[in-house]
Design a protein around this motif. Structure first.
Motif, short mmCIF file in Angstrom:
data_model
loop_
_atom_site.label_atom_id
_atom_site.label_comp_id
_atom_site.label_asym_id
_atom_site.label_seq_id
_atom_site.Cartn_x
_atom_site.Cartn_y
_atom_site.Cartn_z
N LYS A 1 0.81 -1.22 0.00
CA LYS A 1 0.00 0.00 0.00
C LYS A 1 0.85 1.27 0.00
O LYS A 1 0.35 2.34 -0.35
CB LYS A 1 -0.91 0.02 1.23
N GLU A 2 2.12 1.15 0.41
CA GLU A 2 2.95 2.34 0.61
C GLU A 2 3.25 3.04 -0.71
O GLU A 2 3.60 2.41 -1.71
CB GLU A 2 4.27 1.95 1.31
N THR A 3 3.14 4.37 -0.70
CA THR A 3 3.41 5.18 -1.91
C THR A 3 4.66 6.05 -1.77
O THR A 3 5.13 6.58 -2.77
CB THR A 3 2.20 6.10 -2.20
N VAL A 4 5.18 6.18 -0.55
CA VAL A 4 6.39 6.99 -0.35
C VAL A 4 7.61 6.10 -0.60
O VAL A 4 7.77 5.07 0.07
CB VAL A 4 6.42 7.56 1.09
N PRO A 5 8.48 6.45 -1.54
CA PRO A 5 9.60 5.57 -1.91
C PRO A 5 10.51 5.21 -0.75
O PRO A 5 10.95 4.07 -0.63
CB PRO A 5 10.35 6.39 -2.98
N GLU A 6 10.85 6.19 0.12
CA GLU A 6 11.77 5.91 1.22
C GLU A 6 11.19 4.90 2.18
O GLU A 6 11.89 3.99 2.65
CB GLU A 6 12.12 7.21 1.98
N VAL A 7 9.90 5.04 2.50
CA VAL A 7 9.26 4.10 3.42
C VAL A 7 9.18 2.71 2.79
O VAL A 7 9.46 1.69 3.43
CB VAL A 7 7.85 4.60 3.81
N LYS A 8 8.79 2.67 1.53
CA LYS A 8 8.66 1.40 0.84
C LYS A 8 10.01 0.68 0.76
O LYS A 8 10.09 -0.54 0.97
CB LYS A 8 8.12 1.63 -0.58
N ALA A 9 11.09 1.43 0.48
CA ALA A 9 12.42 0.84 0.40
C ALA A 9 12.85 0.25 1.75
O ALA A 9 13.44 -0.84 1.80
CB ALA A 9 13.44 1.88 -0.07
N ALA A 10 12.55 0.96 2.84
CA ALA A 10 12.90 0.45 4.17
C ALA A 10 12.13 -0.83 4.50
O ALA A 10 12.68 -1.78 5.08
CB ALA A 10 12.64 1.52 5.22
N ILE B 1 29.30 -3.40 -2.37
CA ILE B 1 29.37 -2.55 -1.16
C ILE B 1 30.79 -2.05 -0.95
O ILE B 1 31.01 -0.89 -0.58
CB ILE B 1 28.86 -3.34 0.05
N GLU B 2 31.79 -2.92 -1.17
CA GLU B 2 33.18 -2.50 -1.02
C GLU B 2 33.52 -1.37 -1.99
O GLU B 2 34.22 -0.41 -1.64
CB GLU B 2 34.12 -3.69 -1.25
N SER B 3 33.01 -1.48 -3.21
CA SER B 3 33.24 -0.42 -4.20
C SER B 3 32.59 0.88 -3.76
O SER B 3 33.16 1.97 -3.90
CB SER B 3 32.69 -0.86 -5.55
N ARG B 4 31.36 0.77 -3.21
CA ARG B 4 30.66 1.96 -2.73
C ARG B 4 31.41 2.59 -1.56
O ARG B 4 31.52 3.80 -1.44
CB ARG B 4 29.24 1.58 -2.34
N LEU B 5 31.95 1.75 -0.66
CA LEU B 5 32.72 2.26 0.48
C LEU B 5 33.98 2.99 0.02
O LEU B 5 34.36 4.02 0.59
CB LEU B 5 33.09 1.11 1.41
N ALA B 6 34.63 2.44 -1.01
CA ALA B 6 35.83 3.09 -1.54
C ALA B 6 35.49 4.46 -2.12
O ALA B 6 36.24 5.44 -1.94
CB ALA B 6 36.47 2.21 -2.60
N THR B 7 34.35 4.54 -2.80
CA THR B 7 33.91 5.83 -3.35
C THR B 7 33.63 6.83 -2.24
O THR B 7 34.04 8.00 -2.32
CB THR B 7 32.66 5.64 -4.22
N ILE B 8 32.94 6.37 -1.20
CA ILE B 8 32.63 7.25 -0.06
C ILE B 8 33.91 7.73 0.60
O ILE B 8 34.05 8.90 0.96
CB ILE B 8 31.72 6.52 0.94
N ALA C 1 17.99 -7.87 -3.68
CA ALA C 1 17.29 -6.68 -3.21
C ALA C 1 18.16 -5.86 -2.27
O ALA C 1 18.18 -4.63 -2.32
CB ALA C 1 15.99 -7.09 -2.50
N MET C 2 18.89 -6.54 -1.40
CA MET C 2 19.76 -5.84 -0.45
C MET C 2 20.94 -5.19 -1.17
O MET C 2 21.38 -4.10 -0.81
CB MET C 2 20.24 -6.81 0.62
N ALA C 3 21.45 -5.86 -2.19
CA ALA C 3 22.60 -5.31 -2.93
C ALA C 3 22.21 -4.08 -3.73
O ALA C 3 23.06 -3.21 -4.00
CB ALA C 3 23.18 -6.37 -3.86
N SER C 4 20.95 -3.99 -4.12
CA SER C 4 20.51 -2.85 -4.93
C SER C 4 20.30 -1.59 -4.10
O SER C 4 20.15 -0.51 -4.66
CB SER C 4 19.20 -3.20 -5.66
N THR C 5 20.27 -1.73 -2.78
CA THR C 5 20.12 -0.54 -1.92
C THR C 5 21.46 0.16 -1.77
O THR C 5 22.51 -0.37 -2.13
CB THR C 5 19.59 -0.93 -0.54
#
Length: 540
Positions: free
Chosen positions: A158-167, A234-241, A191-195
Motif C-alpha cells: 500500500k505504501e506510496t512513499v519511496p523511502e518508506v517502501k524501500a525500508a 558494497i566495497e566499491s561503494r565504500l571506496a567511493t565514499i 534486493a539488499m545489494a541494490s540498496t
C-alpha cells in the motif's frame, strides 16, 4: 447480625458478582489485552503487547507508546490508565478515568522491550504521518521481526512513499535471507545489494564466513556467489565514499593551511622576515573570537548567533595592530638578517604565549559554534560534512579574494608590489618604504587573525594553538613560491589533499614524514617553488 442485615449483605454480594460477570461478558479482546499490560507478571505484559497488536485497535499505538514512555499506570484494582498532560484517562477507551488508590507503572525488562519495539513499529506503519511511518520502517529494517512480516508485506503493497517502501522491502529481505528457500534468499540478496545501505556489509560477510574447521558456514555455493558479488558492490561503494570524504576533508584542511600561510607569504615575500611569531597571530585571532563571544553572552544574549560575524573584523584588527606593533618595535631593526629575525620572532612568540596564559589562563577555552554552523550535510551514506568546515572553505575563498583585490586593485597593493619588485626604485619614486613595511606586516598578521577565527570553530582555543600550524605554514610558502599568492593557494590545497589521502594508508605520523620528504625532493629540483619568485627576495 439480624436476619435483615444478612439479607442485605447477600444481596450486595450478588450485585457485585453480577457486575463482575457483566463486565467480563462485555469486555472486548482489546480491553483484555490492555489489562494484561498492567499485570505484575512480565510474561503477561509481553503477551499483552502482542495481543494489542493482534486486535488492530486504533488505540493500540497510543497505549503501547505510553508503555514505552512510562506514561502507562495501573491502579490498585488492576485497571490501566494513561497519565497524559491533560489528565488521567482510561487506557482502553480514552475517557477521563477515576483510578482506585495509588497508581504505579508496570514493571518492564529486556524481554518486554524486545517485544515492545517491533510492536510499536508495526502499529506505526498504519499511521498517516510519513515521518512516523519512515521511522517505524527503518526500525524494522534494523531489527527485523518475523511476527511483523505479514503486516510489513501488506504495508509495503500500500505504501506510496519511496523511502518508506524501500525500508520495508529491506526489512523483508533480511527476513527472507534467513529462510531455507534458495530462491527467496537469492532474491533477498539481490534486493539488499541494490540498496545504498552499506551497513549490510556484515550480513554478506556472515554468509561468507568460515567455521572453526575452516569450512564455509553457508553450504550453498550459489548463495555464497551471490553474497560475494553483493559484498563487492558494497566495497566499491565504500571506496567511493572514502575518496569523496578524503577530498572534502582535504579541502577543509587545505583551507585552514591557506588561512595560516597566506599572511606569512605576504610578509616573507616582501620583507624576507622569517616570522616564527606568525602562529601567535592565529592565536590572537582565536582569542579575539572568544572575547567577542563572551561579550555577546553578557550583553547581547538574544543575538548570540551573530557573534562570529562581529568577531571577524575584531580578530583582523587585533592581529593587525599586534603585528604592526611588533614590526615597529623589533623587526624593523633586523631587515636583511634572516637568522636574527628567526631568533627574535621565536622569542616574541614565547612572550605572546606567556602573555595569553597570564590573561586567559593555561587551560584551553571553548568557542561554541553558532546555531547556523551546527550539524552537517550528508553528502553520501555515512559521510556527513560539518557545516563549520563548509563555512571555512567558503570563508577562505572570500579572504583570498579580499587579499587579491587589495593587492591588485588598491593604491596600497600597487605600492606593496612596487616595493616587492624593487625596493630602492620604489623609495626613489616617493613611496614610504618603512610605512609599506608596517602596513604589509599588519596585513599579513591580520589575515592570520582571520585564520584564528576559522580555527576557533574546529576545536578548543589554547595558548599553543599557533604552534601546530607554523611549520606547515612555512612548508606551504616554500612549496608554492615565496611571496606568490597563487602558489600559496595551490601549495596549501595540495598539502591538505595529500595529507588526507596519505593518512588512511600510512598513518598520521608517517604521512607527515612522507610529505616532508616529498617537499624536500621537490625543492631540490625546483628551489624557487611551484612559481618562480620575483622581486627583492629573489635578488637576495
Amino acid at each position: 447480625m439480624s436476619r435483615a442485615s444478612r439479607n442485605v449483605h447477600a444481596l450486595l454480594l450478588m450485585i457485585c458478582a453480577l457486575v463482575v460477570l457483566l463486565k467480563s461478558a462485555y469486555a472486548t479482546p482489546f480491553d483484555e489485552a490492555v489489562r494484561k499490560l498492567g499485570d505484575a507478571d512480565r510474561t503477561q505484559v509481553a503477551q499483552g503487547i502482542l495481543d494489542v497488536v493482534a486486535t488492530g485497535h486504533e488505540r493500540g499505538l497510543p497505549v503501547l507508546q505510553a508503555l514505552s514512555d512510562k506514561k502507562l499506570k495501573v491502579d490498585e484494582a488492576g485497571d490501566v490508565f494513561l497519565d497524559l498532560p491533560g489528565g488521567i484517562v482510561a487506557a482502553s477507551s480514552g475517557a477521563p478515568g477515576k483510578p482506585q488508590g495509588k497508581l504505579t507503572a508496570p514493571l518492564t525488562n529486556n524481554a518486554v522491550r524486545r517485544v515492545l519495539s517491533p510492536a510499536l513499529a508495526q502499529l506505526s506503519l498504519g499511521t498517516g504521518d510519513v515521518e512516523v511511518r519512515l521511522a517505524a520502517a527503518q526500525d524494522l529494517a534494523r531489527r527485523p521481526n518475523e511476527e511483523a512480516a505479514p503486516a510489513m508485506r501488506m504495508a509495503s503493497e500500500k505504501e506510496t512513499v519511496p523511502e518508506v517502501k524501500a525500508a520495508l522491502l529491506l526489512a523483508l529481505a533480511k527476513l527472507d535471507l534467513a529462510s531455507g528457500d534458495r530462491e527467496r534468499r537469492l532474491a533477498a540478496i539481490n534486493a539488499m545489494a541494490s540498496t545504498r545501505d552499506i551497513s549490510l556489509r556484515g550480513e554478506f560477510e556472515s554468509i561468507l564466513a568460515n567455521d572453526d574447521k575452516g569450512e564455509f558456514v553457508e553450504k550453498d555455493e550459489v548463495v555464497r556467489d551471490a553474497a560475494s558479488s553483493a559484498l563487492a558492490k558494497i566495497e566499491s561503494r565504500l571506496a567511493t565514499i572514502s575518496t569523496v570524504g578524503n577530498f572534502f576533508y582535504g579541502l577543509s584542511l587545505g583551507s585552514v593551511l591557506l588561512l595560516a600561510a597566506l599572511g606569512l607569504a605576504i610578509t616573507f615575500g616582501l620583507m624576507r622576515v622569517i616570522n616564527m611569531a606568525h602562529g601567535e597571530m592565529l592565536m590572537i585571532g582565536a582569542y579575539a573570537t572568544y572575547v567577542v563571544q563572551n561579550l555577546f553572552k553578557a550583553y547581547l544574549p538574544g543575538s548570540l548567533d551573530a557573534y562570529l560575524l562581529a568577531a571577524i573584523p575584531v580578530a583582523f584588527a587585533s592581529a593587525a595592530v599586534c603585528g604592526m606593533a611588533l614590526e615597529r618595535t623589533v623587526i624593523r631593526y633586523l631587515y636583511g638578517r634572516p637568522l636574527e629575525t628567526l631568533l627574535a620572532t621565536w622569542g616574541l612568540s614565547l612572550g605572546l604565549i606567556q602573555t595569553v596564559r597570564l590573561i586567559f589562563g593555561a587551560q584551553n577555552v571553548t568557542v561554541a559554534n553558532p546555531a547556523w554552523l551546527s550539524g552537517g550535510y550528508e553528502v553520501m551514506p555515512t559521510l556527513v560534512v560539518p557545516y563549520a568546515r563548509m563555512a571555512i572553505v567558503a570563508f577562505t575563498v572570500v579572504v583570498v579574494l579580499f587579499v587579491w583585490l587589495l593587492l591588485q586593485r588598491t593604491r596600497l597593493g600597487l605600492q606593496l608590489r612596487a616595493v616587492t619588485q624593487n625596493r630602492e626604485m620604489a623609495a626613489s619614486m616617493g613611496i614610504s618604504v618603512a610605512r609599506i613595511d608596517m602596513y604589509t606586516f599588519g596585513l599579513g598578521s591580520g589575515v592570520a587573525g582571520l585564520g584564528g577565527v576559522a580555527l576557533s570553530q574546529l576545536g578548543n582555543v589554547g595558548p599553543e594553538l599557533g604552534q601546530a600550524y607554523i611549520v606547515d605554514s612555512f612548508m606551504v610558502v616554500v612549496l608554492g613560491g615565496v611571496g606568490n599568492l597563487i602558489g600559496t593557494v595551490i601549495g596549501a590545497l595540495g598539502l591538505g589533499m595529500l595529507n588526507k589521502f596519505l593518512e588512511p594508508v600510512t598513518g598520521a605520523v608517517l604521512g607527515k614524514i612522507l610529505i616532508l620528504v616529498l617537499i624536500v625532493l621537490f625543492i631540490q629540483k625546483r628551489p624557487q617553488g611551484i612559481f618562480a619568485l620575483k622581486g627583492r627576495a629573489a635578488e637576495a
